[in-house]
Design a protein around this motif. Sequence first.
Motif, PDB file in Angstrom:
ATOM      1  N   ASN A   1       0.858  -1.184   0.000  1.00 36.58           N
ATOM      2  CA  ASN A   1       0.000   0.000   0.000  1.00 36.58           C
ATOM      3  C   ASN A   1       0.897   1.238   0.000  1.00 36.58           C
ATOM      4  O   ASN A   1       2.120   1.127   0.050  1.00 36.58           O
ATOM      5  N   TRP A   2       0.277   2.428  -0.037  1.00 35.38           N
ATOM      6  CA  TRP A   2       1.085   3.639  -0.058  1.00 35.38           C
ATOM      7  C   TRP A   2       1.617   3.963   1.338  1.00 35.38           C
ATOM      8  O   TRP A   2       0.961   3.776   2.344  1.00 35.38           O
ATOM      9  N   THR A   3       2.856   4.420   1.366  1.00 33.23           N
ATOM     10  CA  THR A   3       3.571   4.637   2.613  1.00 33.23           C
ATOM     11  C   THR A   3       3.534   6.105   3.035  1.00 33.23           C
ATOM     12  O   THR A   3       3.412   7.004   2.202  1.00 33.23           O
TER      13      THR A   3
ATOM     14  N   ALA B   1       9.161  10.933  -4.646  1.00 37.90           N
ATOM     15  CA  ALA B   1       9.881   9.713  -4.274  1.00 37.90           C
ATOM     16  C   ALA B   1       8.894   8.660  -3.776  1.00 37.90           C
ATOM     17  O   ALA B   1       8.636   7.670  -4.444  1.00 37.90           O
ATOM     18  N   HIS B   2       8.350   8.880  -2.567  1.00 39.29           N
ATOM     19  CA  HIS B   2       7.319   8.006  -1.999  1.00 39.29           C
ATOM     20  C   HIS B   2       7.778   6.557  -1.925  1.00 39.29           C
ATOM     21  O   HIS B   2       7.027   5.628  -2.221  1.00 39.29           O
ATOM     22  N   LEU B   3       9.030   6.381  -1.474  1.00 39.73           N
ATOM     23  CA  LEU B   3       9.628   5.054  -1.384  1.00 39.73           C
ATOM     24  C   LEU B   3       9.817   4.579   0.047  1.00 39.73           C
ATOM     25  O   LEU B   3      10.121   3.404   0.272  1.00 39.73           O
ATOM     26  N   GLY B   4       9.679   5.495   1.009  1.00 42.79           N
ATOM     27  CA  GLY B   4       9.870   5.127   2.400  1.00 42.79           C
ATOM     28  C   GLY B   4       9.164   6.095   3.325  1.00 42.79           C
ATOM     29  O   GLY B   4       8.956   7.265   2.994  1.00 42.79           O
TER      30      GLY B   4
ATOM     31  N   GLY C   1      12.343  15.244  -3.609  1.00 45.62           N
ATOM     32  CA  GLY C   1      11.780  13.953  -3.244  1.00 45.62           C
ATOM     33  C   GLY C   1      11.810  13.730  -1.747  1.00 45.62           C
ATOM     34  O   GLY C   1      12.827  13.978  -1.096  1.00 45.62           O
ATOM     35  N   HIS C   2      10.695  13.257  -1.181  1.00 48.80           N
ATOM     36  CA  HIS C   2      10.626  12.961   0.250  1.00 48.80           C
ATOM     37  C   HIS C   2       9.587  11.874   0.489  1.00 48.80           C
ATOM     38  O   HIS C   2       9.257  11.112  -0.417  1.00 48.80           O
ATOM     39  N   ALA C   3       9.069  11.782   1.705  1.00 50.38           N
ATOM     40  CA  ALA C   3       8.206  10.650   2.061  1.00 50.38           C
ATOM     41  C   ALA C   3       6.800  10.759   1.491  1.00 50.38           C
ATOM     42  O   ALA C   3       6.160   9.742   1.231  1.00 50.38           O
ATOM     43  N   ALA C   4       6.296  11.971   1.336  1.00 50.16           N
ATOM     44  CA  ALA C   4       4.898  12.150   0.935  1.00 50.16           C
ATOM     45  C   ALA C   4       4.691  11.863  -0.549  1.00 50.16           C
ATOM     46  O   ALA C   4       5.587  12.055  -1.367  1.00 50.16           O
ATOM     47  N   GLY C   5       3.472  11.459  -0.872  1.00 47.69           N
ATOM     48  CA  GLY C   5       3.163  11.065  -2.232  1.00 47.69           C
ATOM     49  C   GLY C   5       2.334  12.056  -3.019  1.00 47.69           C
ATOM     50  O   GLY C   5       1.861  11.740  -4.109  1.00 47.69           O
ATOM     51  N   ALA C   6       2.149  13.259  -2.493  1.00 42.52           N
ATOM     52  CA  ALA C   6       1.382  14.289  -3.198  1.00 42.52           C
ATOM     53  C   ALA C   6       1.887  15.652  -2.752  1.00 42.52           C
ATOM     54  O   ALA C   6       2.390  15.807  -1.637  1.00 42.52           O
TER      55      ALA C   6
ATOM     56  N   HIS D   1       7.411  12.779 -11.769  1.00 42.64           N
ATOM     57  CA  HIS D   1       6.569  13.950 -11.543  1.00 42.64           C
ATOM     58  C   HIS D   1       5.508  13.718 -10.460  1.00 42.64           C
ATOM     59  O   HIS D   1       4.971  12.620 -10.320  1.00 42.64           O
ATOM     60  N   TYR D   2       5.212  14.774  -9.720  1.00 43.41           N
ATOM     61  CA  TYR D   2       4.049  14.768  -8.829  1.00 43.41           C
ATOM     62  C   TYR D   2       2.770  14.799  -9.664  1.00 43.41           C
ATOM     63  O   TYR D   2       1.752  14.216  -9.264  1.00 43.41           O
ATOM     64  N   ALA D   3       2.788  15.500 -10.771  1.00 47.41           N
ATOM     65  CA  ALA D   3       1.647  15.511 -11.687  1.00 47.41           C
ATOM     66  C   ALA D   3       1.425  14.093 -12.202  1.00 47.41           C
ATOM     67  O   ALA D   3       2.394  13.352 -12.436  1.00 47.41           O
TER      68      ALA D   3
END
Length: 517
Positions: A103-105, A163-166, A186-191, A254-256
């Motif tokens: 799932n998304w982290t 990023a959304h890898l950790g 790039g960081h932890a958040a996915g949006a 991209h975030y987009a």
Amino acid sequence: MKRSINIFYLISCLFFVGCESDEVEELPPNIVVFLVDDMGWQDTSVPFHTEQTTQNKKFHTPYMEKLAAQGMKFTQAYATPVCSPSRVSLMTGMNAARHRVTNWTLRKDSLQPMEKNHDSLQFPEWNVNGLSPVDGNPKSVHAMPLAQALSDIGYYTVHAGKAHLGAIGTPGENPMNLGFQVNIAGHAAGAPESYLGEENFGNGKKGKEVWAVPGLEKYHGKDIFLTEALTQEALSALDTAVTSQQPFFLYMSHYAVHTPIMADKRFFQKYLEKGLDSTEAKYASLVEGMDKSLGDIMQYLEDKKVADNTVVLFMSDNGGLSAHARGGGDPHTHNLPLSSGKGSMREGGIREPMLAKWPDKIEPGTQSGYQVIIEDFYPTILEMAGVDSLNTVQKVDGQSFVPVLKGEKEYDGLRSLHWHYPNEWGPSGPGIGAASTIRKGDWKLIYYHLDQQMELFNLKEDIGETNNLIEKESDKAAELAKDLTEHLKDVDAQMPTYKISGKQVPYPAELFTEVQP
């Protein structure tokens, strides 16, 4: 820099017979992975179906059209239903059921709120902390990241965007811990909290700190869209490698076109004038802004005279958003003729727009129906870089599609693709919810964990997944249920349990008899 070139020459001598000192050294290709967030199969003017559709006519993506004309279009390329599983699979070559970042982290050591509060299912303790480059981090998957493998053999590695890898506070939240020498935003958040430079990309908003895009302070307060800022920074970072003639790996992530759906005013008005409602006009402007980024990167490669030795791979991390937040149509219809969208095991949630350009290797303007899945990128990119073998701590499930790109291999219908989502996304809709799925040839079986129901579709005859053949084609359903069960057991996949009974959700083959006619 000379040392990097010599490393590649040494590698080629180790792997290929007949290296002589007077041979002309062939430089390894530069590699660009252009990953879009939440872009659906139909969110482009490039038709990935058998003909151009109404959805294709809504969007304007001239640089995707150009890339398709210069390379190969894949009509049956797949990712996972949500973002982090796909991204970890890309970076490790592992199927999501194996790496368990299903799932998304975001939050360290924590299941998602919707998973904690589910009425009927107790979800497993999946790897909520994401990808880890070192062993011993709890609730993480330890693997050799793709960027690290490339960096180790001399590539200049650049991460730009999402990023959304950790999870927050874990090694995987920072791409520089994963083999990238440059990390841009790039960081932890996915949006992103905001796409607008005037809003500092969300920085300074109280209570929204986790979503604020980091590292772009030079653009704060300026009239610039996030997609443009990321592109400018990425190209600036590449100058270092181009100037020194070092091969580079750009992960342009991209975030987009993820929410919040905000207008890229460079393109917004034209879509209003086309008659789109305001939300869809904003969405279409996000898509075209992304496409302009692709065009800017392609032009940069031409201007720097490195285009002829640069691979460009275009992909999305999951299907297009359709369950909520969109305009211009009912929920679950924005990816038609595909069913449903992001978060779903239906085709709208997992089938992606994929393009590939590799000068002198791919015949321009070609199309492939070969079935590719996101974990295939890992071994493919390493093979492109000249790595014939790599000792990884992880079991690599992906298969290289280099022979497909070179026109040496066509899909034979024997390979199975697998998806596993023992989790909860939130919204409801067709194919959405905890489930396991297999596709083999033209056939696809979806097994839903909550009610133990199954769906069987023949995608060649029914791309919209409108006709459930589970009873009519019971022998084929049994075959796929068996194959899916074998895969889940082989990778030691996690399964939810039922809160009332405490029993684990059975494997599909175990209760297939319950769906016999």
